[in-house]
Scaffold this active site. Structure first.
Site, PDB file in Angstrom:
ATOM      1  CE  LYS A  53      -7.959   1.069  -1.495  1.00  6.47           C
ATOM      2  NZ  LYS A  53      -7.368   2.115  -0.652  1.00  6.47           N
TER       3      LYS A  53
ATOM      4  CG  ASP B  68      -8.740   5.527   0.811  1.00  3.78           C
ATOM      5  OD1 ASP B  68      -9.311   4.960   1.764  1.00  3.78           O
ATOM      6  OD2 ASP B  68      -8.239   4.912  -0.137  1.00  3.78           O
TER       7      ASP B  68
END
Length: 293
Positions: free
Chosen positions: A78, A115
């Site tokens: 990420k 997210d």
């Protein structure tokens, strides 16, 4: 002919998306995305691919080589994926992590972090907003950071982060205050933590309670949870965690992690396809997937 299969005649080429990660075998995203593609008649496929940390470079080159529409990233990619991207969303810049790549029409790669956006959308779907609210987050990891930033960008009045390592909590609080209008502070997570008075939204952003440790729950004093609060859990398996059950007994309204996961997937779906995601199909697919275990 399936939508997305071409403008004229027969076209058997599929549009590819997927996820790079290691480990990745237990990632359920592909199940709900495939169900959504099928429900909308889209000729897309979601590939769940194990990509080791040292293999990120050739994996990223494959996105363009295979004419993919986009990609999800999970651990350990990420953060390390950012140098490969041409542009980032505001949230991704602040968070410093990307979980979704969109391949633009000109071939450039745009990085987004869905997210926290998925969390905020899951709240909206329940008629809840973080605007002018006091938000308390348990944990200071990747999920906590994304949620803290998105809640602040959505207008939260104050974000308080509790973590066993207080320095990590304060670092996240500093990020929030540096890039948003929200006040924020990091505090040490002591045993039987008392939830501060005035808390509007309480969030477990840790993995405590995730299967197979389903009897575990965050170490807080549950007597300080009130009916005024909305309590959320990022853990999606089981959907109704011991944390949510305990807070529900105190009268709090609860929001489970399944909705957050589905909303995150729905955002990815739309970013890749340009079409509205069938959220109900995605949520139901996840429920069935976990109920069979």
């Amino acid at each position: 002919m399936l939508k997305g299969a071409g403008d004229m005649g027969k076209n058997y080429r599929v549009e590819l998306v997927g996820v790079f990660g290691d480990p990745v075998d237990d990632n359920p995203t592909g199940v709900m995305e495939e169900a959504a593609f099928a429900a909308c008649g889209l000729n897309y496929r979601y590939l769940t691919m194990k990509v080791k940390e040292e293999d990120l470079d050739p994996a990223m080159k494959s996105i363009k080589a295979l004419n993919m529409k986009g990609m999800n990233l999970t651990m350990p990619h990420k953060i390390k994926v950012i140098p490969y991207l041409d542009d980032l969303s505001e949230a991704a810049q602040i968070i410093g992590a990307v979980n979704t790549i969109i391949v633009r029409k000109d071939g450039t790669l745009f990085g987004e972090n869905t997210d926290g956006k998925g969390f905020v959308q899951a709240l909206k779907n329940k008629g809840i907003t973080s605007e002018d609210k006091q938000v308390v987050i348990l944990g200071a990891g990747g999920a906590a950071k994304a949620i803290a930033v998105e809640c602040a960008l959505a207008g939260a009045k104050k974000v308080t982060i509790f973590n066993r390592t207080v320095e990590k909590a304060q670092a996240l609080a500093d990020t929030v205050t540096a890039h948003t209008k929200a006040a924020a502070e990091g505090r040490k997570w002591e045993s039987e933590l008392a939830i501060p008075e005035g808390t509007d939204i309480l969030i477990n952003a840790t993995s405590i309670g995730f299967s197979p440790n389903v009897t575990a729950r965050p170490d807080i004093f549950y007597g300080t949870v009130t009916e005024h609060m909305v309590v959320c859990d990022v853990v999606f398996h089981p959907a109704e965690t011991e944390f949510l059950k305990s807070c529900g007994k105190q009268g709090a309204k609860t929001v489970n992690g399944l909705g957050m996961l589905a909303c995150q997937g729905a955002l990815n779906f739309t970013l890749w396809t340009g079409e509205e995601a069938p959220l109900d199909v995605m949520e139901e697919t996840l429920r069935k997937e976990f109920s069979e275990e």
